[in-house]
Write a protein that holds these residues in place. Sequence first.
Motif, PDB file in Angstrom:
ATOM      1  N   ALA A  15       0.829  -1.215   0.000  1.00  0.00           N
ATOM      2  CA  ALA A  15       0.000   0.000   0.000  1.00  0.00           C
ATOM      3  C   ALA A  15       0.857   1.255   0.000  1.00  0.00           C
ATOM      4  CB  ALA A  15      -0.931  -0.005   1.210  1.00  0.00           C
ATOM      5  N   LEU A  16       1.855   1.306   0.874  1.00  0.00           N
ATOM      6  CA  LEU A  16       2.692   2.505   0.959  1.00  0.00           C
ATOM      7  C   LEU A  16       3.563   2.691  -0.274  1.00  0.00           C
ATOM      8  CD1 LEU A  16       3.750   2.428   4.701  1.00  0.00           C
ATOM      9  CD2 LEU A  16       2.066   3.910   3.607  1.00  0.00           C
ATOM     10  N   ASN A  18       2.947   1.763  -3.369  1.00  0.00           N
ATOM     11  CA  ASN A  18       2.145   2.246  -4.490  1.00  0.00           C
ATOM     12  C   ASN A  18       1.561   3.621  -4.237  1.00  0.00           C
ATOM     13  OD1 ASN A  18       2.098   0.177  -6.627  1.00  0.00           O
ATOM     14  ND2 ASN A  18       1.486  -1.100  -4.901  1.00  0.00           N
ATOM     15  N   PHE A  19       1.436   4.008  -2.988  1.00  0.00           N
ATOM     16  CA  PHE A  19       0.915   5.343  -2.685  1.00  0.00           C
ATOM     17  C   PHE A  19       1.968   6.421  -2.923  1.00  0.00           C
ATOM     18  CE2 PHE A  19      -0.209   8.814   0.228  1.00  0.00           C
ATOM     19  CZ  PHE A  19      -1.487   9.085  -0.235  1.00  0.00           C
ATOM     20  N   ARG A  29      -3.091   2.150  -9.765  1.00  0.00           N
ATOM     21  CA  ARG A  29      -2.369   2.579  -8.563  1.00  0.00           C
ATOM     22  C   ARG A  29      -3.262   2.492  -7.340  1.00  0.00           C
ATOM     23  NH1 ARG A  29      -0.211   8.707  -7.648  1.00  0.00           N
ATOM     24  NH2 ARG A  29       0.650   8.410  -5.556  1.00  0.00           N
ATOM     25  N   TRP A  30      -4.475   3.015  -7.434  1.00  0.00           N
ATOM     26  CA  TRP A  30      -5.379   3.020  -6.294  1.00  0.00           C
ATOM     27  C   TRP A  30      -5.895   1.623  -5.983  1.00  0.00           C
ATOM     28  CZ3 TRP A  30      -4.581   6.697  -3.245  1.00  0.00           C
ATOM     29  CH2 TRP A  30      -4.184   7.935  -3.732  1.00  0.00           C
ATOM     30  N   VAL A  33      -3.193   0.091  -3.899  1.00  0.00           N
ATOM     31  CA  VAL A  33      -3.215   0.659  -2.545  1.00  0.00           C
ATOM     32  C   VAL A  33      -4.345   0.042  -1.734  1.00  0.00           C
ATOM     33  CG1 VAL A  33      -3.619   2.769  -1.226  1.00  0.00           C
ATOM     34  CG2 VAL A  33      -2.096   2.821  -3.197  1.00  0.00           C
ATOM     35  N   LEU A  37      -3.999  -2.379   1.608  1.00  0.00           N
ATOM     36  CA  LEU A  37      -4.644  -2.037   2.879  1.00  0.00           C
ATOM     37  C   LEU A  37      -5.597  -3.131   3.340  1.00  0.00           C
ATOM     38  CD1 LEU A  37      -5.324   1.770   2.456  1.00  0.00           C
ATOM     39  CD2 LEU A  37      -3.635   0.664   3.932  1.00  0.00           C
TER      40      LEU A  37
END
Length: 62
Positions: A15-16, A18-19, A29-30, A33, A37
């Motif tokens: 998650a981090l 790709n964020f 991308r989202w 993430v 998560l």
Amino acid sequence: MILRYLAMLSGLGIALLNFFDPLHQGITRWLMVICGLLIFISHLKFIVDKKSKRIDNQNKTY
């Protein structure tokens, strides 16, 4: 239990990563993430539930 911690950390890492590092753009991308998560939260919930059950068993008096 160690594998649960590793899976939890890998989900948070996905998650981090790709964020903050936009290797993918837009919806991909989202999606990465959100999936990271979800992995993190599911393993965290399992660990917390297991620890709370252990504490409940220790506090039981017969």
